[in-house]
Design a protein around this motif. Sequence first.
Motif, PDB file in Angstrom:
ATOM      1  N   ARG A 148       0.841  -1.200   0.000  1.00  0.00           N
ATOM      2  CA  ARG A 148       0.000   0.000   0.000  1.00  0.00           C
ATOM      3  C   ARG A 148       0.878   1.252   0.000  1.00  0.00           C
ATOM      4  O   ARG A 148       1.909   1.309   0.649  1.00  0.00           O
ATOM      5  CB  ARG A 148      -0.897  -0.020   1.240  1.00  0.00           C
ATOM      6  N   ALA A 175      -3.524  -0.228  -3.482  1.00  0.00           N
ATOM      7  CA  ALA A 175      -4.233   0.436  -2.387  1.00  0.00           C
ATOM      8  C   ALA A 175      -3.421   1.653  -1.957  1.00  0.00           C
ATOM      9  O   ALA A 175      -2.189   1.603  -1.920  1.00  0.00           O
ATOM     10  CB  ALA A 175      -4.417  -0.522  -1.220  1.00  0.00           C
ATOM     11  N   SER A 177      -3.360   5.081   0.850  1.00  0.00           N
ATOM     12  CA  SER A 177      -4.009   5.700   2.004  1.00  0.00           C
ATOM     13  C   SER A 177      -3.395   7.070   2.263  1.00  0.00           C
ATOM     14  O   SER A 177      -2.246   7.327   1.895  1.00  0.00           O
ATOM     15  CB  SER A 177      -3.898   4.806   3.231  1.00  0.00           C
ATOM     16  N   SER A 202      -7.895   1.416  -4.503  1.00  0.00           N
ATOM     17  CA  SER A 202      -8.672   1.614  -3.297  1.00  0.00           C
ATOM     18  C   SER A 202      -7.992   2.712  -2.495  1.00  0.00           C
ATOM     19  O   SER A 202      -6.803   2.635  -2.204  1.00  0.00           O
ATOM     20  CB  SER A 202      -8.717   0.292  -2.524  1.00  0.00           C
ATOM     21  N   THR A 204      -8.010   5.199   0.932  1.00  0.00           N
ATOM     22  CA  THR A 204      -8.549   5.436   2.265  1.00  0.00           C
ATOM     23  C   THR A 204      -8.017   6.766   2.779  1.00  0.00           C
ATOM     24  O   THR A 204      -6.809   7.022   2.681  1.00  0.00           O
ATOM     25  CB  THR A 204      -8.136   4.311   3.228  1.00  0.00           C
ATOM     26  N   THR A 230     -12.386   2.912  -5.456  1.00  0.00           N
ATOM     27  CA  THR A 230     -13.143   2.851  -4.205  1.00  0.00           C
ATOM     28  C   THR A 230     -12.502   3.784  -3.187  1.00  0.00           C
ATOM     29  O   THR A 230     -11.292   3.709  -2.959  1.00  0.00           O
ATOM     30  CB  THR A 230     -13.134   1.414  -3.640  1.00  0.00           C
ATOM     31  N   THR A 232     -12.749   5.471   0.737  1.00  0.00           N
ATOM     32  CA  THR A 232     -13.363   5.420   2.064  1.00  0.00           C
ATOM     33  C   THR A 232     -12.726   6.493   2.931  1.00  0.00           C
ATOM     34  O   THR A 232     -11.498   6.534   3.061  1.00  0.00           O
ATOM     35  CB  THR A 232     -13.134   4.038   2.712  1.00  0.00           C
ATOM     36  N   GLU A 388     -17.111   0.144   5.528  1.00  0.00           N
ATOM     37  CA  GLU A 388     -16.954  -1.256   5.108  1.00  0.00           C
ATOM     38  C   GLU A 388     -16.047  -1.430   3.902  1.00  0.00           C
ATOM     39  O   GLU A 388     -15.484  -2.494   3.676  1.00  0.00           O
ATOM     40  CB  GLU A 388     -18.328  -1.861   4.760  1.00  0.00           C
ATOM     41  N   THR A 389     -15.919  -0.380   3.094  1.00  0.00           N
ATOM     42  CA  THR A 389     -15.153  -0.506   1.857  1.00  0.00           C
ATOM     43  C   THR A 389     -13.655  -0.281   2.060  1.00  0.00           C
ATOM     44  O   THR A 389     -12.903  -0.276   1.103  1.00  0.00           O
ATOM     45  CB  THR A 389     -15.680   0.510   0.827  1.00  0.00           C
ATOM     46  N   GLY A 391     -11.421  -2.140   3.278  1.00  0.00           N
ATOM     47  CA  GLY A 391     -10.579  -3.337   3.162  1.00  0.00           C
ATOM     48  C   GLY A 391      -9.818  -3.605   4.454  1.00  0.00           C
ATOM     49  O   GLY A 391     -10.384  -3.580   5.549  1.00  0.00           O
ATOM     50  N   ASP A 392      -8.478  -3.777   4.329  1.00  0.00           N
ATOM     51  CA  ASP A 392      -7.646  -4.077   5.490  1.00  0.00           C
ATOM     52  C   ASP A 392      -7.711  -2.985   6.550  1.00  0.00           C
ATOM     53  O   ASP A 392      -7.421  -3.219   7.715  1.00  0.00           O
ATOM     54  CB  ASP A 392      -6.176  -4.223   5.062  1.00  0.00           C
ATOM     55  N   GLU A 394     -10.337  -1.249   7.415  1.00  0.00           N
ATOM     56  CA  GLU A 394     -11.657  -1.051   8.014  1.00  0.00           C
ATOM     57  C   GLU A 394     -11.589  -1.100   9.547  1.00  0.00           C
ATOM     58  O   GLU A 394     -12.133  -0.240  10.231  1.00  0.00           O
ATOM     59  CB  GLU A 394     -12.649  -2.098   7.500  1.00  0.00           C
TER      60      GLU A 394
END
Lengths: 407, 520
Positions: A148, A175, A177, A202, A204, A230, A232, A388-389, A391-392, A394
């Motif tokens: 990530r 991913a 973040s 993804s 975050t 996605t 979050t 919920e989306t 992933g790790d 959450e």
Amino acid sequence: MTTALRDLITNPNAAELELLARYGMLPEDARRARAFEAFAKEDLPHRRIEGWRWTDVKAALQVIETPPRITVADTLITDNALVFTFTPTGFTWPEDLPEGIRVLAKPEAQAFGGAETMPLGALAAALSGGGKRPGTLMIEVAGTDLPRLHFQFSGAGEANFARIQILVRPGAFVAVSESYLGGAGFTASLLEYSLQKGAVLSRTVYQRASTAEVLASTASVQLDEGAAYTQTTLAFGAKLARLETRVSHQQAGAKATLNAAYLCAAGHHADITTDVRHGAPACVTRQVTKGAVLDGGRGVFQGKFLVPRNVGQKTDADMQHNALLLEEGAEVFAKPELEIYADDVECAHGNTSGALDANQMFYMRQRGIAEDEARALLTEAFIAEALETAGDLEDVLREQARAWLAR
Amino acid sequence: MDCCGGTDEHEDDCTEVIVKEGIDAKTVEAAKALESENYSAGFSTTIDMEFSPKGLSEDTIRFISAKKEEPDWLLEWRLAAYRRWLTMEEPTWAKVRYSPIDYQAYYYYAAPKSGAKYESIDDVPQEILDTYAKLGIPLREAEVLLGVEGAAETAAAAREKPRVAVDAVFDSVSVATTFRKELEKAGVIFMSISEAVRDHPELVKKYLGSVVPQSDNFFATLNSAVFSDGTFVYVPKGVRCPMELSTYFRMNAENTGQFERTLIICDEGAYVSYLEGCTAPMRDENQLHAAVVELVALDDAEIKYSTVQNWWPGDEDGKGGIYNFVTKRGDCRGARSKISWTQVETGSAVTWKYPSCILRGDDSVGEFYSIAVTNGRQQADTGTKMIHLGKRTRSRIISKGISAGKSDNTYRGLVSINKRAEKARNFTQCDSLLIGGRCGAHTVPYVENRRADAQLEHEATTTKLSEDQLFYARQRGLGEEQAVALLVNGFVREVLQELPMEFAVEAQKLLEVSLEGSVG
């Protein structure tokens, strides 16, 4: 500073003068100049500008100064993350990069399309760089089995500006973040995500800051055919925190999921703004935003779906915003907007705000759960859907939310 | 769906609209029947007219005020508004586009030469009577189809046998007001605002501008400066107005703007139902209509205000048509008062209109029901504002927008819950439907909640609490919409279907529409 530069902003306040001065100190760069002009055209965004009616940056940011330092741990840093940090004065990035990830720290600015519609994104583009900090950090991702990428924006100082461009090659999977941990009086970042055919990303976002800080994160997302994005977000707000995402579905069959939860205590303002353009047929957007606000806090949700003529047919989009006002004195402002120029589409939106369900509270109290605990449990359950989306991550986000609720 | 290969360059060759499957055929027909080629009110009346000098200046305002033999305070009020207007900018936030308006190109006053207000219906020029007759608005009371007999009828009897008193406004002046004597017996004042200024200055002075202040917005301020005629209604304490009141606005003269001003006051415990209709001839130039409507409801009073707006929408290429820039606002000033707006919007080239309720009194109720149909090149940006200030105030918004042709239809609404508005409730539902792929349907709701105990719901989503209530009501055989009405407002009444009136036929057609296949 030249007179012409000063004239860019009419009646600048101290903060705007500081921004002008910072711009004046950076090396000349035509792209940087265009971005700065796009920002300066309307000054710092204020409530008379439609998209900022509830988030008046000009009023909140009178001067730019170093706020009292509050240390916040970055719980999103885990073993498998490649960490990039942006502070008001410095920048670090991992020395060893795995195959499939290429990083270029460019001193100069890159062109920024859409600068006019994202004034604080344009500002970040104009003022990032200087010293060892990159003007634009460019990252290319190819491959699927990758760690990530984690971006951390924190550290004491007056202002922290950053710009990151991420290009995800066809079929790649990654991913990403971002942690906004505060520390600077004013933080503005611009992130541009480009997903090529079939790419999956993804993202975050974790945001936390004190009531002395103003923060604006702007993300611009381009989706090619079949790409899946996605997002979050968990935001705790700041004196003013604006988390803005603009998604453009550019080719058929792209999919975007934009979920967010905000939790605002006294003096905290969190603004979740999204704008999704369905510029290709059969694209899908799913959006769930949940919020909970305490006395003296303010939550803002602005969502917009645009379906342009001809190209947006078969769009399938759904937007939900549900907010809890946990105490009197809380404020929630929402604008779920649809702009549709195609007839064969499904676009829905829903918006609710109010107190916790009295029946549910009663049920829990009846079973011997204390009021505070019942409220925390119900609120956690209420916002959980939006996380919920992740992933790790959450569980990490849930834990943060739980800790906040237990205060 | 696109019938011409997908680029805008070809759009003018496009003759047939392909309608998405699942859209009710009757709805498509109903919308088609409203296309400009079917506009039946588009004729013009030839009659000698008297105009103010063209353009807008303090002299124009003095001219209007002198024509109406107004007291000095009102002239000063107008001039103050005008001076304010000169400093204001035309709003641009609505989703409408039109070429800049040349405010000097209009006549701000136009009246039939033979006089403004006629003593008796027999003095009204035949041309004007014919005009209204042709529009289906008989001005001779004897011609009103639904009975005239019995001035002392009870309210109950009046409800069974609905009649309508009409104030007919022709360009800038009111030409006739029917059933006045009968209304006077009930204590109801129903007259043109010009007459009210003369006969009831204390009421006008007290309420004029008290809901929509002079400085409210660009168009309302313009109206305050140049307003010509409109209707004044005062319903005294405890009186249920024995008949429906209505005003029929007719814009006839070329190059004129119409700036009517309507003021309705319902005293404690009173009730009135008021209807408004409007049409204009087909003309190639755009005409400006900037009205202001102010409603005041005191304790326990109820005002029901219905509009069938059918101004000339312009032809299918967007030539001509009325710019309908209207400020309508109701003030639920008293406890338990209620204001209900119903609008059927089919006309105008450009509409900019947000009938609103200020829910000031505790337990007051605001309602907004709207059907807006746009065709051709029409643009409508319409909706409402519900400002909850009082405790336990409730509001309900039902808006249905139907776009066809190359039109744009926007719902824009604000629900604002003030800090003091304990236990306020709102329910909003706005559906849009597109007929063909060349039109636009937009929804811009603003929801501002400052109360934890408020309950706000937008669209079909409901909180758990309401779900239980809904279930309870549904279980007892109520339809979903009925159930929602019951929960939010404590009663079930489909106001739209209550439009009795000469508008009934027109409105009925619209009511046949179904929102099946709507996009959200």
